[in-house]
Design a protein around this motif. Structure first.
Motif, mmCIF file in Angstrom:
data_model
loop_
_atom_site.group_PDB
_atom_site.id
_atom_site.type_symbol
_atom_site.label_atom_id
_atom_site.label_comp_id
_atom_site.label_asym_id
_atom_site.label_seq_id
_atom_site.Cartn_x
_atom_site.Cartn_y
_atom_site.Cartn_z
ATOM 1 N N ILE A 33 35.733 3.701 33.325
ATOM 2 C CA ILE A 33 35.564 5.057 32.795
ATOM 3 C C ILE A 33 35.083 4.964 31.349
ATOM 4 O O ILE A 33 35.180 3.911 30.713
ATOM 5 N N ALA A 34 34.593 6.068 30.828
ATOM 6 C CA ALA A 34 34.176 6.114 29.421
ATOM 7 C C ALA A 34 35.410 6.164 28.524
ATOM 8 O O ALA A 34 36.402 6.823 28.851
ATOM 9 N N THR A 35 35.341 5.467 27.401
ATOM 10 C CA THR A 35 36.411 5.523 26.404
ATOM 11 C C THR A 35 36.301 6.851 25.651
ATOM 12 O O THR A 35 35.212 7.207 25.201
ATOM 13 N N PRO A 36 37.404 7.575 25.516
ATOM 14 C CA PRO A 36 37.366 8.800 24.706
ATOM 15 C C PRO A 36 37.108 8.429 23.239
ATOM 16 O O PRO A 36 38.004 7.966 22.543
ATOM 17 N N ALA A 37 35.903 8.583 22.802
ATOM 18 C CA ALA A 37 35.482 8.119 21.474
ATOM 19 C C ALA A 37 36.279 8.787 20.362
ATOM 20 O O ALA A 37 36.353 10.010 20.282
ATOM 21 N N GLY A 38 36.901 7.953 19.523
ATOM 22 C CA GLY A 38 37.572 8.446 18.337
ATOM 23 C C GLY A 38 38.856 9.221 18.573
ATOM 24 O O GLY A 38 39.363 9.853 17.661
ATOM 25 N N ASP A 39 39.407 9.194 19.773
ATOM 26 C CA ASP A 39 40.582 10.000 20.103
ATOM 27 C C ASP A 39 41.700 9.098 20.629
ATOM 28 O O ASP A 39 41.708 8.720 21.804
ATOM 29 N N TYR A 40 42.624 8.750 19.751
ATOM 30 C CA TYR A 40 43.711 7.836 20.105
ATOM 31 C C TYR A 40 44.560 8.378 21.257
ATOM 32 O O TYR A 40 44.809 7.674 22.234
ATOM 33 N N GLY A 41 44.999 9.620 21.164
ATOM 34 C CA GLY A 41 45.827 10.204 22.210
ATOM 35 C C GLY A 41 45.121 10.245 23.555
ATOM 36 O O GLY A 41 45.728 9.939 24.588
ATOM 37 N N ALA A 42 43.862 10.617 23.542
ATOM 38 C CA ALA A 42 43.102 10.660 24.801
ATOM 39 C C ALA A 42 42.890 9.256 25.362
ATOM 40 O O ALA A 42 42.851 9.081 26.583
ATOM 41 N N THR A 43 42.772 8.258 24.484
ATOM 42 C CA THR A 43 42.634 6.870 24.944
ATOM 43 C C THR A 43 43.914 6.436 25.654
ATOM 44 O O THR A 43 43.860 5.825 26.728
#
Length: 168
Positions: A33-43
């Motif tokens: 999947i794509a990494t949620p760029a710049g979003d620690y919580g979403a990662t």
């Protein structure tokens, strides 16, 4: 916590890839999947979702290992990650709390060096240097089949070295 099945997660700057292996090393399940760029919580949530999918596909709990850019400080905080939202964060502790089980976390380039030294192209070689050129760049060294981490966990790293400024 021993389950027999192992889930490996490659946390990269642009993608997160997970693979579930049987105790014999056979691939049971894989997802990217794509990494949620710049979003620690979403990662964190993306990794948790992959773990849940893998456990559903594989029939229950499994051990979990994460290869990540950067490394952990002695205090358990991430440093030197090209995924800057990870820096200064307790990634391993947060994942363990979210998932409710132990999570092994290691530098991705060190994981690559160890893999190549144990059963890859460098198997049997006394020293293996491995480089990752992706969203970021980094490297790891394995000596006699063991990762060489160094006093700061950065042995082999060359991706974050400052260069001297040109003098006119």
């Amino acid at each position: 916590m021993q389950h027999g099945r192992a889930l490996g997660i490659d946390l990269g700057g642009t993608k997160i890839e997970a693979m579930l292996l049987s105790p014999q090393g056979d691939e049971l399940w894989r997802r990217r999947i794509a990494t949620p760029a710049g979003d620690y919580g979403a990662t964190l949530q993306a990794i948790a979702a992959l773990v849940a999918q893998a456990q559903d596909a594989g029939g229950g709990p499994c051990s979990i290992g994460v290869g990540t850019p950067g490394s952990l400080t002695p205090e358990g905080l991430m440093k030197n990650s090209n995924s800057q939202c990870l820096n200064g964060r307790p990634l391993q502790a947060d994942l363990q709390a979210l998932l409710g089980q132990p999570v092994r976390l290691a530098n991705d380039a060190n994981c690559l060096a160890l893999s190549e030294a144990t059963d890859g192209a460098g198997a049997g070689a006394p020293v293996v240097f491995a480089a990752i050129l992706g969203t970021g760049c980094g490297a790891g060294i394995a000596v006699h089949g063991r990762v060489l981490g160094g006093p700061n966990g950065l042995a082999g790293e060359w991706g974050h070295n400052p260069l001297p400024w040109a003098v006119p």
